[in-house]
Motif scaffolding. Structure first.
Motif, short mmCIF file in Angstrom:
data_model
loop_
_atom_site.label_atom_id
_atom_site.label_comp_id
_atom_site.label_asym_id
_atom_site.label_seq_id
_atom_site.Cartn_x
_atom_site.Cartn_y
_atom_site.Cartn_z
N LEU A 172 1.12 -1.22 0.05
CA LEU A 172 -0.47 0.18 -0.05
C LEU A 172 1.50 0.89 0.42
O LEU A 172 0.93 2.40 -0.97
CB LEU A 172 -0.69 0.19 0.69
CG LEU A 172 -2.31 1.07 0.71
CD1 LEU A 172 -2.96 1.71 0.03
CD2 LEU A 172 -2.53 0.98 2.64
N LYS A 187 1.77 2.32 -3.66
CA LYS A 187 1.42 2.62 -4.07
C LYS A 187 1.04 4.49 -3.41
O LYS A 187 1.22 5.47 -4.46
CB LYS A 187 0.20 2.85 -4.37
CG LYS A 187 -1.46 3.58 -4.81
CD LYS A 187 -2.77 2.86 -4.29
CE LYS A 187 -3.96 2.91 -6.18
NZ LYS A 187 -5.06 2.59 -5.18
N PHE A 188 1.35 4.64 -2.14
CA PHE A 188 0.93 6.06 -1.49
C PHE A 188 2.54 6.34 -2.01
O PHE A 188 1.84 7.98 -2.71
CB PHE A 188 0.80 5.57 0.11
CG PHE A 188 0.81 6.24 0.88
CD1 PHE A 188 0.84 8.24 0.30
CD2 PHE A 188 0.48 6.46 1.63
CE1 PHE A 188 0.24 9.42 1.48
CE2 PHE A 188 -0.11 7.73 2.92
CZ PHE A 188 -0.30 8.65 2.47
N ASP A 211 1.68 8.40 -5.61
CA ASP A 211 0.86 8.98 -6.10
C ASP A 211 1.15 10.37 -5.38
O ASP A 211 1.28 11.43 -5.96
CB ASP A 211 -0.18 9.00 -5.32
CG ASP A 211 -1.25 8.13 -6.13
OD1 ASP A 211 -0.77 7.73 -6.66
OD2 ASP A 211 -1.93 7.08 -4.99
N THR A 215 0.39 11.99 7.50
CA THR A 215 0.39 11.39 8.61
C THR A 215 -0.04 12.27 10.60
O THR A 215 -0.97 11.85 11.11
CB THR A 215 1.17 9.89 8.94
OG1 THR A 215 1.17 9.44 8.18
CG2 THR A 215 0.87 9.18 9.99
N LEU A 221 -6.34 12.86 -1.64
CA LEU A 221 -6.53 11.56 -2.10
C LEU A 221 -4.96 10.95 -1.35
O LEU A 221 -5.16 9.58 -0.45
CB LEU A 221 -5.65 11.80 -3.55
CG LEU A 221 -4.91 10.37 -3.94
CD1 LEU A 221 -6.08 9.57 -3.94
CD2 LEU A 221 -3.98 10.27 -5.30
N LEU A 222 -3.90 11.95 -0.33
CA LEU A 222 -3.30 11.28 0.55
C LEU A 222 -3.21 10.84 1.88
O LEU A 222 -3.46 10.18 2.59
CB LEU A 222 -2.10 12.19 0.13
CG LEU A 222 -1.32 12.18 -0.24
CD1 LEU A 222 0.06 13.59 0.16
CD2 LEU A 222 -1.27 11.24 -1.89
N LYS A 236 -6.91 9.63 2.12
CA LYS A 236 -7.80 8.83 2.20
C LYS A 236 -6.32 7.04 1.81
O LYS A 236 -6.59 6.34 2.73
CB LYS A 236 -8.24 8.67 0.31
CG LYS A 236 -8.92 7.18 0.15
CD LYS A 236 -9.40 7.57 -0.94
CE LYS A 236 -10.02 5.75 -1.90
NZ LYS A 236 -10.24 5.74 -3.29
N HIS A 237 -5.36 7.44 1.13
CA HIS A 237 -4.33 5.94 1.61
C HIS A 237 -4.22 5.98 3.48
O HIS A 237 -3.36 5.07 3.83
CB HIS A 237 -3.46 6.93 1.03
CG HIS A 237 -3.05 6.49 -0.82
ND1 HIS A 237 -3.75 5.68 -1.14
CD2 HIS A 237 -2.60 7.15 -1.89
CE1 HIS A 237 -3.84 5.89 -2.56
NE2 HIS A 237 -3.23 6.61 -2.62
N GLU A 266 -7.01 4.36 5.27
CA GLU A 266 -6.67 3.06 4.20
C GLU A 266 -5.61 2.02 5.01
O GLU A 266 -5.73 0.97 5.21
CB GLU A 266 -6.18 2.98 2.64
CG GLU A 266 -7.57 3.13 1.57
CD GLU A 266 -7.08 3.15 0.57
OE1 GLU A 266 -5.92 3.28 -0.09
OE2 GLU A 266 -7.86 3.86 -0.15
N LEU A 267 -4.51 2.52 5.29
CA LEU A 267 -3.35 1.71 6.10
C LEU A 267 -4.21 1.89 7.49
O LEU A 267 -3.48 1.16 8.04
CB LEU A 267 -2.40 2.96 5.98
CG LEU A 267 -0.80 2.28 6.85
CD1 LEU A 267 -0.17 0.92 5.54
CD2 LEU A 267 0.36 3.07 6.05
#
Length: 634
Positions: free
Chosen positions: A534, A537-538, A541, A578, A608-609, A611-612, A615-616
């Motif tokens: 993941l 992919k992060f 982006d 984060t 978008l970030l 959201k990542h 997700e993590l």
């Protein structure tokens, strides 16, 4: 890469010696084997005249009974010993900084040790019978060769030479070269053995061989106990402190990764193939290359081993590629000769044999430097920086704050980071500030770095006063970026500061940093791999955002072409995103900053970030620690 010796008065001679460069002036009681003790006419490295060679042979006075060829063998061996000693000790006179001046001397030293090692292998029986060669003396040869490879790594940052150092240190233990030392009533020989263990541990730490480190620490502990029991020594407390330091160093990582058998999995954090988002077709980035890095450590009470703090250790690995074994890629591998149960080369891999990959950036490791020392190394790196290259300065140090607010706020009015004071002495007394109008002299102010912005400069500041460096001015129009740590951490994080900074942890291993802020101390290797996928992919982006942004400062794009700097910038954005979403990071100084500032809306606060990140967090079942919307208290 060079270590600068500690200057703090509470650093013991043993600690000073463990990671000090060859040739540092140290008290004779604690000198390493590179400053060999005189141990009699049979000592491995000796100062005796060749006139007494016969006395060193078996049977004093029996020189006439020794065949001429055997006598010549012993004479040639003693010549090589003496020559190797001269060259080895001569390394102390080489400059600590600069890239070129020392290479030819290292080459000559490697050449002599190649001959010495090959000679003792070919004539072992004669040397055993006529010279009285002992196994610990052979171990001294191997140990010095290991030191040569290790110090060549320090000079070049070429990680492949760590494997070569490891080969020789490992052979010493496999063949029990120092085993008989404990049976001799000579404490100086036991100290040689203890120092060998300390050096071996350092190399294993740098190669992330943590399981072996734990075994070596246990063996070293037993050796120290035996040493202090047999001899009435004054250095018992110092050796016990060495054990405590390395044990704390091994335990500093905040996370254990376990496989299905509950065995700890050691993760390498050096740059590997495919470990950085590639440049995509059409990306317009600079062609600058990271050539030099100064890694400075001056944090109070941080875990360290000798003169390497945990933050310095992490940053130096973040600026290195995964090492490869020179024996598998050299264009002229030496002939291997098997002895006992372990194999070592007859011909050493000399410094001119470069690995196939591009070199790592050259590094200086400066532990608690004074201002004058730091400026000297900065100037040397600046002077020798090649064209189209970047100088990186990493500062992990205690913050120094201004005594009062000045009417005009310039580059010397915000404080900076601490430099060591022990050698800044005038007439035998420490220089003190006379009044508040004067600036702190034992401090690296932002203005002190202005002269070096004439060339591309990449700065990382991990300090309680890191924000002093956001008041920068790009006077000369060269690419300039400063990545700055948070200045305030939640109370739950403050207790962990001795085990290394959270900000540096994110730059070193971003997933480990994420898990640390989530309070997770262990996880399964399978889940770790899913989280890493993941993150890839992060990071892709983030990289796309940096290169496609129309408002980002061009300095970021100039640095993006270098893989090391690219990864540091991407990890920095991940850290920013984060911490901005984390519920425990609420105060104004809780977030990283940068100069020039990164675009907030389209990058560090990008939906978008965010959201990542969520997700993590969901993957790791810690989503309750994160907000699901934009933070307003930036």
């Amino acid at each position: 890469m060079m270590f600068l010796p500690a200057v703090a008065s509470n650093v013991s001679p043993i600690h000073h010696a463990l990671l000090a460069p060859i040739g540092e002036n140290m008290p004779s009681t604690y000198t390493f084997s590179i400053y060999s003790h005189r141990c009699g006419v049979r000592a491995f490295i000796h100062d005796a005249s060749f006139k007494i060679i016969a006395a060193a042979m078996t049977g004093v006075g029996a020189e006439d009974d020794i065949p001429l060829c055997e006598r010549k063998t012993v004479t040639d061996f003693c010549y090589l010993l003496d020559k190797s000693k001269q060259l080895f000790n001569g390394l102390r006179d080489l400059p600590q900084y600069g890239h070129k001046q020392w290479q030819s001397y290292f080459g000559r030293t490697f050449d002599v040790y190649t001959k010495l090692w090959k000679f003792q292998q070919q004539h072992r029986q004669v040397l055993d019978n006529r010279y009285g060669l002992k196994r610990w003396q052979i171990g001294e040869v191997a140990s010095k060769i290991g030191q040569l490879y290790y110090h060549y790594y320090l000079r070049t940052s070429e990680t492949s030479y760590l494997n070569e150092a490891f080969s020789f240190y490992s052979a010493i233990r496999q063949r029990s070269y120092y085993h008989q030392v404990n049976k001799e009533d000579r404490p100086e020989l036991v100290v040689k053995k203890l120092r060998y263990y300390a050096r071996y541990i350092v190399v294993c730490l740098l190669l992330n061989k943590m399981d072996l480190v734990k075994v070596l620490v246990k063996e070293l502990s037993e050796e120290i106990e035996d040493y202090t029991t047999r001899f009435n020594t004054e250095d018992q407390l110092e050796w016990n402190l060495v054990l405590q330091e390395v044990a704390a160093f091994v335990e500093a990582d905040p996370l254990m990764i376990l496989n299905d058998d509950n065995v700890v999995v050691v993760i390498s954090n050096r740059l590997q193939e495919g470990g950085v988002p590639p440049l995509e077709q059409g990306m317009v980035v600079g062609q600058l290359t990271l050539a030099d890095a100064l890694i400075v450590g001056n944090c109070n009470n941080q875990v360290k081993f000798s003169e390497l703090t945990i933050d310095m250790f992490r940053m130096l690995q973040a600026l290195e590629r995964e090492p490869v074994n020179l024996a598998t890629q050299s264009s002229k591998p030496g002939t291997l000769v098997r002895e006992d149960s372990y194999t070592l080369p007859v011909t050493l891999y000399e410094p001119n044999e470069k690995p196939a990959k591009r070199e790592n950036p050259h590094k200086y490791l400066l532990y608690k430097p004074t201002f004058s020392q730091l400026y000297t190394f900065l100037s040397a790196s600046f002077k020798e920086l090649p064209a189209n290259s970047v100088l990186l300065v990493y500062l992990s140090a205690t913050g120094v704050f201004p005594a009062g607010r000045s009417e005009c706020e310039g580059p010397y009015d915000f404080g900076g980071v601490l430099t060591n004071t022990n050698r800044d002495v005038v007439n035998g007394e420490m220089v003190q500030k006379r009044n508040q109008a004067q600036k702190e002299m034992h401090c690296l102010h932002p203005g002190d770095l202005f002269p070096f912005t004439r060339k591309p400069l990449f700065i990382i500041v991990d300090s309680s006063n890191s924000t002093a460096y956001k008041n920068f001015s790009n006077l000369f129009g060269q690419p300039l970026v400063c990545l700055l740590s948070p200045t305030v951490y939640p109370k739950s994080m403050q207790d962990q500061c001795q085990r290394g900074s959270l900000f540096t942890l994110f730059l070193y291993n971003p997933l480990m940093g994420f898990l640390s802020v989530c309070g997770l101390s262990s996880m399964r290797y399978g889940l770790w791999e899913k989280a890493q996928e993941l993150l890839r992919k992060f990071f892709h982006d983030i990289g796309h955002m940096i290169t496609s942004s129309r408002v980002i400062d061009q300095a970021y794009l100039q640095f993006y072409g270098d893989e090391f700097l690219r990864l540091l910038m991407i990890r920095f954005v991940f850290c920013c995103t984060t911490l901005r979403l984390h519920k425990h990071f609420q105060e104004a100084g809780s977030f990283p900053e940068s100069y020039p500032p990164l675009p907030k809306q389209e990058m560090v606060e990008s939906s978008l970030l965010q959201k990542h990140v969520l997700e993590l967090a969901a993957m790791l079942d810690v989503q309750n620690l994160f907000s699901d919307g934009m933070l307003d208290n930036y």
